[in-house]
Design an enzyme around this catalytic site. Structure first.
Site, PDB file in Angstrom:
ATOM      1  N   HIS A 164       0.830  -1.220   0.000  1.00 17.26           N
ATOM      2  CA  HIS A 164       0.000   0.000   0.000  1.00 17.26           C
ATOM      3  C   HIS A 164       0.859   1.262   0.000  1.00 17.26           C
ATOM      4  CE1 HIS A 164      -3.207  -2.816   1.256  1.00 17.26           C
ATOM      5  NE2 HIS A 164      -2.277  -3.290   2.072  1.00 17.26           N
ATOM      6  N   SER A 291      13.987  21.773 -16.791  1.00 18.84           N
ATOM      7  CA  SER A 291      12.737  22.501 -16.983  1.00 18.84           C
ATOM      8  C   SER A 291      13.075  23.841 -17.616  1.00 18.84           C
ATOM      9  CB  SER A 291      12.068  22.715 -15.628  1.00 18.84           C
ATOM     10  OG  SER A 291      11.256  23.869 -15.653  1.00 18.84           O
ATOM     11  N   LYS A 297      15.510  21.764 -11.722  1.00 20.88           N
ATOM     12  CA  LYS A 297      14.854  20.489 -12.037  1.00 20.88           C
ATOM     13  C   LYS A 297      15.673  19.533 -12.881  1.00 20.88           C
ATOM     14  CE  LYS A 297      10.538  20.070 -12.005  1.00 20.88           C
ATOM     15  NZ  LYS A 297       9.650  19.252 -11.174  1.00 20.88           N
ATOM     16  N   GLU A 304       9.251   8.164 -17.379  1.00 20.17           N
ATOM     17  CA  GLU A 304       7.875   8.674 -17.523  1.00 20.17           C
ATOM     18  C   GLU A 304       7.305   8.333 -18.896  1.00 20.17           C
ATOM     19  OE1 GLU A 304       7.307  12.681 -15.009  1.00 20.17           O
ATOM     20  OE2 GLU A 304       9.024  12.707 -16.333  1.00 20.17           O
TER      21      GLU A 304
END
Ligand code: ARG
Length: 486
Positions: A164, A291, A297, A304
């Site tokens: 979980h 970014s 970043k 992804e």
């Protein structure tokens, strides 16, 4: 059909047709701009068919010589980029056949004896896919090897195992990575099973009902390597099914979708692990991007995208299933729509596997054979995380059970201890002995052995468990399976 007639197909198929196809209908029905990637398989299939026609005396020895010469030249033209693909000739099959006739005359016109594009295309796709599967299986093995190499160094590196996404019990990083090796090993097995059903010959089924010529289908199957482990030729044994079956493409895409799902799960972990809140790993800069607005970043674009591209491969599976569901026997033009989803599945999977091999295991310098730039692991951050969240609470319960306390009572006792430790902001192992004994008199000084992360790991020594002794045994098994790669 003379060459001139084939060239004039844009006007009409044959004397039967009274009006030409519009430009739009031609574009709508043509497949040459995507199916030309089947050219090698198409030539391979034609050579095997022609060789058999000659052996059976259906065409002459001279025809066979001419066909070989013509197809060889066509292969050279395609490879060198000089072959002129014509939309008017609809697909890869008619383009190659028309050029063959242009080059060798009547022999070219005899090639299609006893054959239809229906059994031809089914054969081509199977031949093409068989080779692609071999390349994909090799990549699946490389990715397993990359994971095994990292796992090898981290049998004692401890991180929290989650259920979980809540801290559950400590596990080793090796154990965690080997979970993915198991998935990929099943994928490899599955691909090889799919390959057996891909590697069957439709040719000889002709348009749908078989043909009147005395074809030797087994000979063609042998020539094309469509044989089983014992060298027995593998034929599609119902002509209606042979020309219309696309199960093999669906099975392949299902297996591919499942591989993508596995890689997507791994991607999700990499993304979470490299986030600032975890800080467990770093992936090399070449797999990340910055970014345009936030200078600090580094985004995990590659994992992804892999997660994102999984959606598209799953979509291709749906497309193929839907393509088939309403089709009556036998061939229908719908089947031309099998190619783009299949091609894109292969391309997406191949690129994803390649990139993951590098991202996990590092790039191999061909000069030195050394790899660099793979996954970087932050052991300290992993261990620190494993110390939070009472990952050894189950161990304390098991300790009490071994001292004779019924499991349910032990569970209850440890829950109380966790509540107190949590209120004080300390781990169970940081509670002094007298304090722990207040929860249960059976607790003695040796309790700290089981409350340590190492003790917790070592105690899970069932087959397939996270104990280093078990993980080393699994590593050994995988090294053997992946002989030559690790
Ligand atoms: N381009 C076609 C396909 O991909 C080849 C088979 C055409 N057969 C036919 N009867 N129109 O399926």
């Amino acid at each position: 059909m003379s060459h001139n007639q084939l060239d004039a197909k844009s006007q009409a198929w044959s004397a039967l047709f009274t009006e030409p196809m519009s430009e739009l209908v031609q574009r709508y029905t043509a497949s040459v701009f995507f199916d030309r990637r089947l050219w090698k398989a198409d030539i391979q299939g034609s050579l095997a068919h022609a060789e058999m026609l000659a052996a059976q005396g259906i065409i002459s020895a001279q025809d066979w010589v001419d066909i070989q010469r013509g197809l060889q030249q066509i292969a050279q033209e395609i490879e060198s980029g000089t072959f002129e693909w014509k939309l008017a000739l609809e697909d890869v099959h008619l383009n190659i056949e028309a050029r063959l006739t242009q080059l060798v005359g009547d022999a070219g016109k005899r090639l299609h004896t006893g054959r239809s594009r229906n059994d031809q295309v089914a054969t081509d796709v199977r031949l093409w896919l068989r080779d692609e599967i071999d390349g994909l299986v090799a990549l699946l093995r490389e990715l397993q090897a990359a994971l095994v190499r990292v796992a090898d160094e981290h049998v004692e590196t401890i991180l929290p195992g989650f259920t979980h996404l809540q801290v559950a019990q400590p596990v080793s990083l090796a154990h965690h990575l080997l979970a993915y090796v198991e998935m990929l090993a099943r994928d490899e097995e599955r691909m090889l099973e799919v390959r057996r059903r891909v590697n069957r010959l439709p040719l000889g089924s002709a348009a749908l009902a078989g043909t009147t010529y005395p074809l030797d289908r087994e000979r063609v199957a042998r020539t094309l390597g469509m044989v089983d482990e014992r060298g027995e030729p593998q034929l599609c044994l119902n002509s209606l099914d042979a020309v219309s079956d696309r199960d093999f493409a669906i099975e392949f895409t299902a297996a591919a979708a499942l591989i993508m799902v596995h890689i997507s799960r791994l991607s999700e972990e990499l993304i979470v692990w490299m986030s600032q809140n975890f800080g467990f790993i770093r992936i090399a800069d070449r797999f990340t991007t910055g970014s345009s607005i936030m200078p600090q970043k580094k985004n995990p674009d590659v994992p992804e995208l892999a997660r994102g591209k999984t959606g598209r491969v799953v979509g291709h599976l749906m497309a193929l299933l839907t393509l088939m569901k309403g089709q009556p026997l036998a061939y229908n033009k719908d089947n031309q729509e099998d190619k783009e989803p299949l091609f894109d599945t292969v391309d997406t999977l191949r690129d994803t596997l390649r990139i993951f091999v590098d991202m996990i295991g590092g790039e191999r310098d061909p000069a030195t054979g050394q790899r660099s730039g793979g996954l970087t692991v932050n052991r300290t951050a992993m261990e620190a995380a494993a110390r939070k969240g009472f990952a050894t609470a189950t161990d304390l319960a098991d300790y009490l059970v071994k001292k004779g306390v019924p499991f349910r009572d032990a569970h209850e006792t440890v829950a109380a201890a966790v509540r107190v430790a949590s209120e004080r902001g300390v781990d169970l192992s940081e509670l002094p002995l007298p304090e722990l004994q207040r929860f249960h008199p059976a607790i003695e000084a040796d309790v700290y052995d089981v409350l340590s992360l190492q003790g917790s790991l070592a105690a899970r020594a069932t087959v397939g468990g996270t104990a280093p002794v078990q993980v080393r045994a699994q590593l050994q098994r995988h090294r053997q399976r992946l002989a030559g790669l690790v």
